[in-house]
Motif scaffolding. Structure first.
Motif, mmCIF file in Angstrom:
data_model
loop_
_atom_site.group_PDB
_atom_site.id
_atom_site.type_symbol
_atom_site.label_atom_id
_atom_site.label_comp_id
_atom_site.label_asym_id
_atom_site.label_seq_id
_atom_site.Cartn_x
_atom_site.Cartn_y
_atom_site.Cartn_z
ATOM 1 N N UNK A 107 0.822 -1.198 0.000
ATOM 2 C CA UNK A 107 0.000 0.000 0.000
ATOM 3 C C UNK A 107 0.864 1.259 0.000
ATOM 4 N N UNK A 108 1.957 1.225 0.745
ATOM 5 C CA UNK A 108 2.856 2.380 0.790
ATOM 6 C C UNK A 108 3.507 2.613 -0.562
ATOM 7 N N UNK A 109 3.871 1.542 -1.265
ATOM 8 C CA UNK A 109 4.455 1.692 -2.600
ATOM 9 C C UNK A 109 3.440 2.272 -3.565
ATOM 10 N N UNK A 110 2.187 1.824 -3.451
ATOM 11 C CA UNK A 110 1.149 2.354 -4.334
ATOM 12 C C UNK A 110 0.981 3.853 -4.117
ATOM 13 N N UNK A 111 0.915 4.262 -2.848
ATOM 14 C CA UNK A 111 0.741 5.688 -2.547
ATOM 15 C C UNK A 111 1.936 6.484 -3.049
ATOM 16 N N UNK A 112 3.130 5.963 -2.846
ATOM 17 C CA UNK A 112 4.340 6.654 -3.302
ATOM 18 C C UNK A 112 4.326 6.809 -4.819
ATOM 19 N N UNK A 113 3.998 5.746 -5.538
ATOM 20 C CA UNK A 113 3.943 5.813 -7.009
ATOM 21 C C UNK A 113 2.853 6.772 -7.469
ATOM 22 N N UNK A 114 1.721 6.745 -6.779
ATOM 23 C CA UNK A 114 0.621 7.637 -7.142
ATOM 24 C C UNK A 114 1.029 9.101 -6.950
ATOM 25 N N UNK A 115 1.687 9.386 -5.838
ATOM 26 C CA UNK A 115 2.110 10.760 -5.569
ATOM 27 C C UNK A 115 3.144 11.224 -6.597
ATOM 28 N N UNK A 116 4.050 10.348 -6.999
ATOM 29 C CA UNK A 116 5.022 10.714 -8.029
ATOM 30 C C UNK A 116 4.313 11.002 -9.355
ATOM 31 N N UNK A 117 3.309 10.204 -9.660
ATOM 32 C CA UNK A 117 2.564 10.429 -10.899
ATOM 33 C C UNK A 117 1.843 11.768 -10.863
ATOM 34 N N UNK A 118 1.232 12.106 -9.731
ATOM 35 C CA UNK A 118 0.523 13.394 -9.651
ATOM 36 C C UNK A 118 1.496 14.566 -9.724
ATOM 37 N N UNK A 119 2.714 14.403 -9.190
ATOM 38 C CA UNK A 119 3.718 15.458 -9.301
ATOM 39 C C UNK A 119 4.104 15.680 -10.760
ATOM 40 N N UNK A 120 4.225 14.593 -11.521
ATOM 41 C CA UNK A 120 4.559 14.726 -12.944
ATOM 42 C C UNK A 120 3.425 15.410 -13.700
ATOM 43 N N UNK A 121 2.182 15.042 -13.397
ATOM 44 C CA UNK A 121 1.042 15.696 -14.043
ATOM 45 C C UNK A 121 1.017 17.186 -13.721
ATOM 46 N N UNK A 122 1.346 17.533 -12.491
ATOM 47 C CA UNK A 122 1.341 18.941 -12.107
ATOM 48 C C UNK A 122 2.401 19.716 -12.875
ATOM 49 N N UNK A 123 3.554 19.098 -13.123
ATOM 50 C CA UNK A 123 4.606 19.767 -13.882
ATOM 51 C C UNK A 123 4.169 20.005 -15.320
#
Length: 72
Positions: free
Chosen positions: A4-20
């Motif tokens: 679950x922690x890996x999923x959240x970490x990957x999700x947060x990285x993806x949202x950071x890329x979308x924001x950029x």
């Protein structure tokens, strides 16, 4: 739990890329009133529904009765 922690970490990285790429999410004024604009479809729906009356039975169930064809 680690999965679950890996999923959240990957999700947060993806949202950071979308924001950029797309920029931050727009957040309007939360205190501003909601403006609802009626279109022709909504006006036609309201005209059709004006012929019905909502009623509630003793068990709390809601139902509609056609005002023009009420039983005698």
């Amino acid at each position: 739990m680690a999965r679950d922690e890996r999923f959240v970490t990957r999700f947060m990285h993806a949202t950071e890329k979308f924001q950029k790429v797309f920029g931050p999410a727009d957040q309007g004024d939360p205190d501003a009133p909601v403006v609802h604009r009626h279109d022709a479809f909504e006006d036609a729906s309201e005209a059709q529904l004006a012929h019905f009356e909502q009623r509630t039975d003793s068990d709390g169930h809601h139902y509609a009765v056609d005002k023009d064809q009420e039983p005698a």
